[in-house]
Design a protein around this motif. Structure first.
Motif, short mmCIF file in Angstrom:
data_model
loop_
_atom_site.label_atom_id
_atom_site.label_comp_id
_atom_site.label_asym_id
_atom_site.label_seq_id
_atom_site.Cartn_x
_atom_site.Cartn_y
_atom_site.Cartn_z
N GLU A 252 12.76 -4.01 -43.35
CA GLU A 252 14.11 -3.39 -43.97
C GLU A 252 14.43 -1.99 -43.94
O GLU A 252 15.55 -1.46 -43.73
CB GLU A 252 14.10 -3.81 -45.46
N ASN A 253 13.32 -0.92 -43.98
CA ASN A 253 13.63 0.41 -43.93
C ASN A 253 13.91 0.95 -42.48
O ASN A 253 14.18 2.28 -42.19
CB ASN A 253 12.53 0.89 -44.37
N GLY A 254 13.98 0.25 -41.40
CA GLY A 254 14.22 0.59 -40.13
C GLY A 254 13.24 0.84 -39.21
O GLY A 254 13.10 1.02 -38.28
N GLY A 255 12.03 0.54 -40.09
CA GLY A 255 10.75 0.60 -39.19
C GLY A 255 10.08 -0.66 -38.66
O GLY A 255 11.16 -1.36 -38.40
N LEU A 256 8.83 -0.79 -38.43
CA LEU A 256 8.50 -1.97 -37.73
C LEU A 256 7.21 -2.37 -38.45
O LEU A 256 6.41 -1.72 -39.03
CB LEU A 256 8.04 -1.69 -36.17
N ASP A 257 7.12 -3.78 -38.65
CA ASP A 257 5.67 -4.20 -39.11
C ASP A 257 4.83 -4.58 -37.97
O ASP A 257 5.39 -5.37 -37.00
CB ASP A 257 5.95 -5.49 -40.01
N TYR A 258 3.70 -4.10 -37.93
CA TYR A 258 2.52 -4.44 -36.70
C TYR A 258 1.62 -5.45 -37.47
O TYR A 258 1.16 -5.28 -38.36
CB TYR A 258 2.10 -3.06 -36.58
N GLU A 259 1.34 -6.64 -36.47
CA GLU A 259 0.41 -7.58 -37.05
C GLU A 259 -0.45 -7.99 -35.62
O GLU A 259 0.12 -8.52 -34.73
CB GLU A 259 1.10 -8.64 -37.51
N VAL A 260 -1.74 -7.93 -35.63
CA VAL A 260 -2.52 -8.18 -34.59
C VAL A 260 -2.47 -9.58 -34.46
O VAL A 260 -2.65 -10.31 -35.47
CB VAL A 260 -3.78 -7.81 -34.99
#
Length: 141
Positions: A107-115
């Protein structure tokens, strides 16, 4: 004619809104991102191979890399954008380890990273190498 003006304005506004939404995922997967907690940087352009990895220029342009407080540099060897998520295959600079990662816009313009699967990326903690968490939040820098 005066009755048609609001319809035309509404149609134009709708087209602008739809085009902005359609272009959003492409921009979500381009830029420099940072995980401040573990001091890890993610530099990506998943739309085109435009990024040169520092110290590895002989490889040419790539989709990006991950570096910082981790062991080595992890480069993107392949990527696929599917809707609002991207699946990456990353490999370390020695070519000994690789893993699959899912990125989704936050939501904040970032990215969620998941292996996806086994986690191979390690970070330096004191005098030891420990695996980074399988889920990280990267903020746009």
């Amino acid at each position: 004619m005066k009755r048609l003006l609001p319809i035309w304005l509404s149609l134009a506004a709708s087209l602008i809104f739809v085009s902005a939404i359609a272009s959003q995922p492409k921009q979500a997967f381009k830029g420099t991102f940072v995980n401040k907690e573990f001091r890890i940087n993610l530099v990506i352009d998943l739309n085109a191979e435009t990024i040169e990895i520092p110290g590895l220029s002989f490889l040419g342009k790539t989709h990006g890399y991950m570096s910082g407080n981790i062991y080595g540099v992890w480069m993107i060897t392949s990527c696929k954008i599917d809707g609002d998520e991207a699946i990456l295959r990353i490999s370390n600079d020695q070519g000994a380890d690789a893993q699959t990662v899912r990125l989704t816009p936050a939501e904040n313009g970032g990215l969620d990273y998941e292996v996806v699967g086994d986690n191979e990326v390690k970070r330096i903690e004191g005098r030891k190498l420990v695996k980074v968490p399988s889920k990280l939040r990267f903020d746009r820098k």
